[in-house]
Design a protein around this motif. Structure first.
Motif, mmCIF file in Angstrom:
data_model
loop_
_atom_site.group_PDB
_atom_site.id
_atom_site.type_symbol
_atom_site.label_atom_id
_atom_site.label_comp_id
_atom_site.label_asym_id
_atom_site.label_seq_id
_atom_site.Cartn_x
_atom_site.Cartn_y
_atom_site.Cartn_z
ATOM 1 N N MET A 68 33.867 43.854 50.061
ATOM 2 C CA MET A 68 33.201 44.411 48.867
ATOM 3 C C MET A 68 32.631 43.238 48.066
ATOM 4 S SD MET A 68 35.963 47.370 47.946
ATOM 5 C CE MET A 68 37.386 46.737 48.845
ATOM 6 N N THR A 118 44.688 42.341 43.651
ATOM 7 C CA THR A 118 44.797 43.678 44.259
ATOM 8 C C THR A 118 45.285 43.622 45.703
ATOM 9 O OG1 THR A 118 42.462 43.647 44.922
ATOM 10 C CG2 THR A 118 42.985 44.692 42.804
ATOM 11 N N HIS A 177 34.302 43.981 40.914
ATOM 12 C CA HIS A 177 35.376 43.619 41.825
ATOM 13 C C HIS A 177 35.820 44.852 42.617
ATOM 14 C CE1 HIS A 177 38.646 40.979 42.906
ATOM 15 N NE2 HIS A 177 39.555 41.832 42.515
ATOM 16 N N SER A 178 35.937 44.701 43.958
ATOM 17 C CA SER A 178 36.496 45.762 44.809
ATOM 18 C C SER A 178 35.811 47.108 44.601
ATOM 19 C CB SER A 178 37.996 45.923 44.557
ATOM 20 O OG SER A 178 38.670 44.748 44.855
ATOM 21 N N HIS A 196 44.823 34.451 48.359
ATOM 22 C CA HIS A 196 43.435 34.199 48.782
ATOM 23 C C HIS A 196 42.653 33.539 47.664
ATOM 24 C CE1 HIS A 196 43.802 38.260 47.141
ATOM 25 N NE2 HIS A 196 42.610 38.073 46.599
ATOM 26 N N PHE A 203 36.969 34.526 55.730
ATOM 27 C CA PHE A 203 36.214 35.695 56.189
ATOM 28 C C PHE A 203 35.476 36.319 55.015
ATOM 29 C CE2 PHE A 203 39.327 38.758 54.499
ATOM 30 C CZ PHE A 203 40.484 37.985 54.449
ATOM 31 N N MET A 204 34.511 37.174 55.358
ATOM 32 C CA MET A 204 33.687 37.791 54.325
ATOM 33 C C MET A 204 34.486 38.857 53.565
ATOM 34 S SD MET A 204 31.068 36.073 54.928
ATOM 35 C CE MET A 204 29.920 36.755 53.737
ATOM 36 N N ASP A 205 34.339 38.865 52.242
ATOM 37 C CA ASP A 205 34.906 39.946 51.433
ATOM 38 C C ASP A 205 34.120 41.212 51.741
ATOM 39 O OD1 ASP A 205 35.477 41.737 49.153
ATOM 40 O OD2 ASP A 205 36.484 39.995 48.316
ATOM 41 N N LEU A 218 43.744 34.770 42.042
ATOM 42 C CA LEU A 218 44.534 35.562 41.102
ATOM 43 C C LEU A 218 45.976 35.673 41.583
ATOM 44 C CD1 LEU A 218 41.892 38.437 40.706
ATOM 45 C CD2 LEU A 218 42.098 36.355 39.327
ATOM 46 N N LEU A 233 36.361 34.857 51.393
ATOM 47 C CA LEU A 233 37.776 34.707 51.040
ATOM 48 C C LEU A 233 38.422 33.691 51.981
ATOM 49 C CD1 LEU A 233 38.649 38.516 50.766
ATOM 50 C CD2 LEU A 233 38.185 36.960 48.853
ATOM 51 N N HIS A 289 38.733 33.271 46.310
ATOM 52 C CA HIS A 289 37.389 33.849 46.384
ATOM 53 C C HIS A 289 36.375 32.721 46.192
ATOM 54 C CE1 HIS A 289 38.532 38.137 45.381
ATOM 55 N NE2 HIS A 289 39.566 37.519 44.861
#
Ligand code: 5GP
Length: 140
Positions: free
Chosen positions: A35, A97, A117-118, A102, A31-33, A89, A43, A104
């Motif tokens: 942010m 976070t 990021h985020s 997941h 699915f789309m991130d 990560l 992701l 990226h």
């Protein structure tokens, strides 16, 4: 770290939170991130409760890597970047976070803005517009 069943990706998997889907099968969801660090930032997560890759059962390795590769190729087709970054990560100290495993997938090219990021939330219409292009380009 124990797996928290109320993390946002667990809620997405249970359809308790919205997301813009790119691909789904019995083992993984992409699915789309929300942010995005670049247009098309996607992701890929397993349909298995694990905070990180180190505890992922082997049966999920092929589906998650295959899906990640296929989406990276779709992103290449759609945006023609010169690079594609695949990032994963493990642990807060590594910068994680959201504590459901997941991968990226982020297009990179010199001159293309790589956002923090985020940081900036994108609206769902724009994410859907990018997702539509990536879905069409996925060759699975
Ligand atoms: P991490 O730092 O754990 O590797 O990355 C977590 C990612 O999840 C970030 O890129 C962040 O933008 C994204 N993210 C956080 N909350 C949400 C959400 O509610 N929906 C979606 N689609 N992505 C999220």
């Amino acid at each position: 770290m124990n797996y928290d069943k109320n993390n946002i990706f667990a809620k997405i998997l249970r359809n308790e939170a919205d997301c813009v889907k790119v691909y789904e099968d019995s083992k993984v969801l992409a699915f789309m991130d929300v942010m995005p660090q670049a247009p098309g930032h996607t992701l890929v997560i397993p349909k298995f409760e694990t905070t990180n890759l180190l505890n992922l059962p082997d049966e999920f390795m092929e589906p998650i890597l295959k899906t990640t590769k296929n989406i990276a190729n779709a992103i290449k087709k759609v945006y023609s970047p010169t690079g594609v970054m695949i990032m994963q990560l493990n642990g807060k100290e590594a910068g994680q976070t959201v504590f459901h495993l997941h991968f990226h997938i982020i297009q990179r090219s010199s001159g293309l803005e790589y956002k923090f990021h985020s940081r900036d939330v994108e609206d769902f219409d724009k994410l859907e517009n990018e997702a539509r292009k990536i879905r069409k380009a996925i060759a699975i």
